[in-house]
Design a protein around this motif. Structure first.
Motif, PDB file in Angstrom:
ATOM      1  N   LYS A   2       0.821  -1.195   0.000  1.00 14.91           N
ATOM      2  CA  LYS A   2       0.000   0.000   0.000  1.00 14.91           C
ATOM      3  C   LYS A   2       0.868   1.263   0.000  1.00 14.91           C
ATOM      4  O   LYS A   2       1.820   1.368   0.765  1.00 14.91           O
ATOM      5  N   SER A   3       0.524   2.210  -0.874  1.00 11.22           N
ATOM      6  CA  SER A   3       1.268   3.466  -0.928  1.00 11.22           C
ATOM      7  C   SER A   3       0.547   4.535  -0.110  1.00 11.22           C
ATOM      8  O   SER A   3      -0.612   4.352   0.284  1.00 11.22           O
ATOM      9  N   LYS A   4       1.225   5.660   0.115  1.00 11.66           N
ATOM     10  CA  LYS A   4       0.584   6.785   0.814  1.00 11.66           C
ATOM     11  C   LYS A   4      -0.667   7.230   0.072  1.00 11.66           C
ATOM     12  O   LYS A   4      -1.673   7.560   0.680  1.00 11.66           O
ATOM     13  N   LEU A   5      -0.591   7.241  -1.249  1.00  8.86           N
ATOM     14  CA  LEU A   5      -1.722   7.662  -2.060  1.00  8.86           C
ATOM     15  C   LEU A   5      -2.951   6.792  -1.805  1.00  8.86           C
ATOM     16  O   LEU A   5      -4.070   7.297  -1.745  1.00  8.86           O
ATOM     17  N   ASP A   6      -2.753   5.499  -1.640  1.00 13.54           N
ATOM     18  CA  ASP A   6      -3.875   4.577  -1.433  1.00 13.54           C
ATOM     19  C   ASP A   6      -4.733   4.945  -0.231  1.00 13.54           C
ATOM     20  O   ASP A   6      -5.924   4.635  -0.201  1.00 13.54           O
ATOM     21  N   ASN A   7      -4.158   5.631   0.751  1.00 14.59           N
ATOM     22  CA  ASN A   7      -4.917   6.043   1.931  1.00 14.59           C
ATOM     23  C   ASN A   7      -6.012   7.054   1.602  1.00 14.59           C
ATOM     24  O   ASN A   7      -6.928   7.249   2.399  1.00 14.59           O
ATOM     25  N   PHE A   8      -5.920   7.690   0.451  1.00 13.55           N
ATOM     26  CA  PHE A   8      -6.849   8.763   0.097  1.00 13.55           C
ATOM     27  C   PHE A   8      -7.743   8.412  -1.097  1.00 13.55           C
ATOM     28  O   PHE A   8      -8.511   9.245  -1.549  1.00 13.55           O
ATOM     29  N   LEU A   9      -7.645   7.163  -1.561  1.00 13.39           N
ATOM     30  CA  LEU A   9      -8.429   6.726  -2.711  1.00 13.39           C
ATOM     31  C   LEU A   9      -9.417   5.648  -2.310  1.00 13.39           C
ATOM     32  O   LEU A   9      -9.138   4.839  -1.416  1.00 13.39           O
ATOM     33  N   ASP A  10     -10.554   5.628  -3.006  1.00 16.97           N
ATOM     34  CA  ASP A  10     -11.509   4.546  -2.778  1.00 16.97           C
ATOM     35  C   ASP A  10     -11.157   3.372  -3.688  1.00 16.97           C
ATOM     36  O   ASP A  10     -10.165   3.409  -4.413  1.00 16.97           O
ATOM     37  N   ARG A  11     -11.968   2.344  -3.690  1.00 19.05           N
ATOM     38  CA  ARG A  11     -11.633   1.149  -4.481  1.00 19.05           C
ATOM     39  C   ARG A  11     -11.697   1.397  -5.987  1.00 19.05           C
ATOM     40  O   ARG A  11     -11.131   0.644  -6.751  1.00 19.05           O
TER      41      ARG A  11
END
Length: 91
Positions: A2-11
């Motif tokens: 998981k990247s930092k960006l993934d924390n702010f994106l939905d599926r």
């Protein structure tokens, strides 16, 4: 992984929240800028539609300003035309 960006994106890979930390904000607006093509002039309405299609928290005006303020999108002084500004590593 998981990247930092993934924390702010939905599926669906749409932006679902705005980060508190400035470094994460930059990651998010750079990601959002990938939805725009270089060499294309956009109207404000076109920019708004692309942003609306890529986030879920209903604040396209804020995100448009962030893209401009972070020099990822350029615009004319009257706001009638927008264009993508390439990231240095994209040159």
């Amino acid at each position: 992984m998981k990247s930092k960006l993934d924390n702010f994106l939905d599926r669906d890979r749409k932006l679902r929240s705005w980060p508190a930390k400035r470094t994460n904000q930059r990651i998010v607006v750079e990601y959002l800028s990938t939805n725009f093509a270089e060499g294309v002039e956009y109207t404000e309405a076109e920019i708004n539609e692309i942003i609306k299609d890529n986030h879920t928290f209903n604040d396209h005006c804020f995100l448009r300003r962030e893209l401009v303020d972070n020099r990822l999108l350029g615009r004319t002084s009257d706001g009638s035309k927008y264009w993508k500004i390439p990231l240095p590593e994209e040159l």
